[in-house]
Design an enzyme around this catalytic site. Sequence first.
Site, PDB file in Angstrom:
ATOM      1  N   ASN A   7       0.703  -1.119  -0.069  1.00  0.00           N
ATOM      2  CA  ASN A   7      -0.026  -0.058  -0.075  1.00  0.00           C
ATOM      3  C   ASN A   7       0.868   1.281  -0.128  1.00  0.00           C
ATOM      4  OD1 ASN A   7      -1.883   1.820   0.448  1.00  0.00           O
ATOM      5  ND2 ASN A   7      -2.717   1.168   2.252  1.00  0.00           N
ATOM      6  N   ARG A  91      -2.471  -2.256  -3.566  1.00  0.00           N
ATOM      7  CA  ARG A  91      -3.823  -1.339  -3.520  1.00  0.00           C
ATOM      8  C   ARG A  91      -3.713  -0.312  -4.212  1.00  0.00           C
ATOM      9  NH1 ARG A  91      -5.749   2.589   1.443  1.00  0.00           N
ATOM     10  NH2 ARG A  91      -7.514   2.811   0.669  1.00  0.00           N
ATOM     11  N   HIS A 180     -12.857   2.230  -0.179  1.00  0.00           N
ATOM     12  CA  HIS A 180     -13.012   1.174   0.716  1.00  0.00           C
ATOM     13  C   HIS A 180     -13.456   0.021   0.033  1.00  0.00           C
ATOM     14  CE1 HIS A 180     -13.126   4.680   3.748  1.00  0.00           C
ATOM     15  NE2 HIS A 180     -12.146   4.109   3.866  1.00  0.00           N
ATOM     16  N   HIS A 208     -18.168   1.008   7.347  1.00  0.00           N
ATOM     17  CA  HIS A 208     -16.645   1.147   7.674  1.00  0.00           C
ATOM     18  C   HIS A 208     -16.327   2.290   7.976  1.00  0.00           C
ATOM     19  CE1 HIS A 208     -12.430   0.416   6.142  1.00  0.00           C
ATOM     20  NE2 HIS A 208     -12.371   1.467   6.435  1.00  0.00           N
ATOM     21  N   GLY A 210     -13.616   4.230   9.943  1.00  0.00           N
ATOM     22  CA  GLY A 210     -12.395   4.585  10.343  1.00  0.00           C
ATOM     23  C   GLY A 210     -11.954   5.988  10.359  1.00  0.00           C
ATOM     24  N   ARG A 241     -12.462  15.179   7.539  1.00  0.00           N
ATOM     25  CA  ARG A 241     -13.339  15.231   6.189  1.00  0.00           C
ATOM     26  C   ARG A 241     -14.860  15.764   6.419  1.00  0.00           C
ATOM     27  NH1 ARG A 241     -11.588  10.094   3.102  1.00  0.00           N
ATOM     28  NH2 ARG A 241      -9.266  10.041   3.608  1.00  0.00           N
ATOM     29  N   GLY A 332     -11.452   0.973  12.201  1.00  0.00           N
ATOM     30  CA  GLY A 332     -10.938   1.524  13.872  1.00  0.00           C
ATOM     31  C   GLY A 332     -12.202   1.945  14.669  1.00  0.00           C
ATOM     32  N   GLU A 385      -8.032  -5.750   5.220  1.00  0.00           N
ATOM     33  CA  GLU A 385      -8.053  -5.202   3.675  1.00  0.00           C
ATOM     34  C   GLU A 385      -6.823  -5.941   3.008  1.00  0.00           C
ATOM     35  OE1 GLU A 385      -8.812  -0.977   5.044  1.00  0.00           O
ATOM     36  OE2 GLU A 385      -9.600  -0.971   2.847  1.00  0.00           O
TER      37      GLU A 385
HETATM   38  P1  AMP Z   1      -8.438   3.530  11.228  1.00  0.00           P
HETATM   39  O1  AMP Z   1      -8.516   4.626  10.238  1.00  0.00           O
HETATM   40  O2  AMP Z   1      -9.588   2.401  10.642  1.00  0.00           O
HETATM   41  O3  AMP Z   1      -7.215   3.297  11.627  1.00  0.00           O
HETATM   42  O4  AMP Z   1      -9.441   4.127  12.583  1.00  0.00           O
HETATM   43  C1  AMP Z   1      -8.913   5.126  13.308  1.00  0.00           C
HETATM   44  C2  AMP Z   1      -9.888   5.402  14.234  1.00  0.00           C
HETATM   45  O5  AMP Z   1     -10.402   4.560  15.222  1.00  0.00           O
HETATM   46  C3  AMP Z   1      -9.464   6.435  15.378  1.00  0.00           C
HETATM   47  O6  AMP Z   1     -10.450   7.545  15.418  1.00  0.00           O
HETATM   48  C4  AMP Z   1      -9.417   6.024  16.797  1.00  0.00           C
HETATM   49  O7  AMP Z   1      -9.627   6.765  17.680  1.00  0.00           O
HETATM   50  C5  AMP Z   1     -10.417   4.806  16.517  1.00  0.00           C
HETATM   51  N1  AMP Z   1     -10.022   3.848  17.420  1.00  0.00           N
HETATM   52  C6  AMP Z   1      -8.885   2.720  17.187  1.00  0.00           C
HETATM   53  N2  AMP Z   1      -8.859   1.957  18.150  1.00  0.00           N
HETATM   54  C7  AMP Z   1      -9.751   2.284  19.435  1.00  0.00           C
HETATM   55  C8  AMP Z   1     -10.044   1.995  20.617  1.00  0.00           C
HETATM   56  N3  AMP Z   1      -9.418   0.981  21.082  1.00  0.00           N
HETATM   57  N4  AMP Z   1     -11.092   2.740  21.180  1.00  0.00           N
HETATM   58  C9  AMP Z   1     -12.015   3.713  20.503  1.00  0.00           C
HETATM   59  N5  AMP Z   1     -11.514   3.870  19.292  1.00  0.00           N
HETATM   60  C10 AMP Z   1     -10.444   3.631  18.642  1.00  0.00           C
END
Ligand code: AMP
Length: 397
Positions: A7, A91, A180, A208, A210, A241, A332, A385
């Site tokens: 990636n 990716r 995604h 999704h 994140g 965003r 996340g 992914e």
């Molecule tokens: P991603 O882009 O999929 O890595 O997601 C990132 C987001 O997931 C961030 O806003 C983090 O705060 C949230 N996140 C990751 N781990 C946790 C956790 N253990 N508890 C709450 N939020 C989380």
Amino acid sequence: MNILVINCGSSSLKYQLINSETGDVLAKGLCERIGIDGSCLTHTPAGKDKVVIKEEMPDHNKAVKMVIDALTDENHGVVKSLSEIGAVGHRVVHGGEKFNKAVLIDEGVLKDIEELSSLAPLHNPANIIGINACKENMPTTPQVAVFDTAFHQTMPKKAYLYGLPYEYYEKYKVRRYGFHGTSHDFVSKHAAEMIGKDRKDLKIIVCHLGNGASVSAVKNGECVDTSMGLTPLEGLMMGTRSGDMDPAIMEYICKQENLTASEMNTVLNKKSGVYGLSNYTSSDFRDLGEAAEAGNTYAKDALDTYSYRVAKYIGAYMMAMGGVDIIAFTAGIGENNYQVRRGVCDYLEGMGIAIDDEKLKIRGEDLIVSKEGSKIQVMIVPTNEELAIAQQTLALL
Ligand code: AMP
């Protein structure tokens, strides 16, 4: 077969070496600050301590060389030689209307990805650099492109057309593409498996959530709508965003703040979302949760707005599909954040879907959180992914 999943960003390169039959990750890592002073490679072989290698990486070619060296190193390597890597899965962010599935990369495909760069100027050029660097260092290894947009290519016209002059679609390909896709595909398939069904017989909504976030409606195994658009800016409010908003705000704020359209675009991508709405408290949902609990009303408003918007999309997609069987949370926030899931589930309970609150608090594992006997199953389904890219690469070969 061992598949190297790449990636590639403009100054970074993430990788995982995956045994595509077992799904085991043999090693993973990240090259950071490529082309910038202070570049370094963090390499983590499975079951061993991570190694940080600080060495200048003037370009992606050097980065790929270092990744290969790390993977085949006597001490922290996981394979003896390059011959144990059967293929590379890349990716690629934008496949436009041209690509509705993964493809083996040849000169023609590279040219097409390059032509699509106008639709994803920050991403596709970086992906091409990564592909070329791998081709140069592993000339006999097949290279496969797996597109973020491909899964959404089944959307009907009524879902992907904007209410704009039709000529913009014809001349500039302005339409909804969605992103995604690898995650929406993987999660919808796995969610169906979790209840012992084939997704061809189901209506599934994948959330999704994140740092970037999107919702998709997957009916009988095909995507029929998704919240991101021409770019990943549309749809849900995200970490930084804006997501959906009145397009007239653009010109209004440009005039008020004396900004160019391009500067305003940066505001919408980098300074908006829960970060902007929380009065710049944070874009990270853990920080926002803590801040809201400590009485920060900006953070609380941002979280409330976020959950409300996810719920609105779920409602819209139930209508688009004529119902829903599974609602799945992933990424996340979707996998880990109780507060956001609780916020969205409050609306679902308003629709009569009973949720087991104790299960909803569990983090990061495959789990059905709706109560037994519920007609609509609400689930947490961790996405993967990289594994999906490895599986698609293997399938193609
Ligand atoms: P991603 O882009 O999929 O890595 O997601 C990132 C987001 O997931 C961030 O806003 C983090 O705060 C949230 N996140 C990751 N781990 C946790 C956790 N253990 N508890 C709450 N939020 C989380």
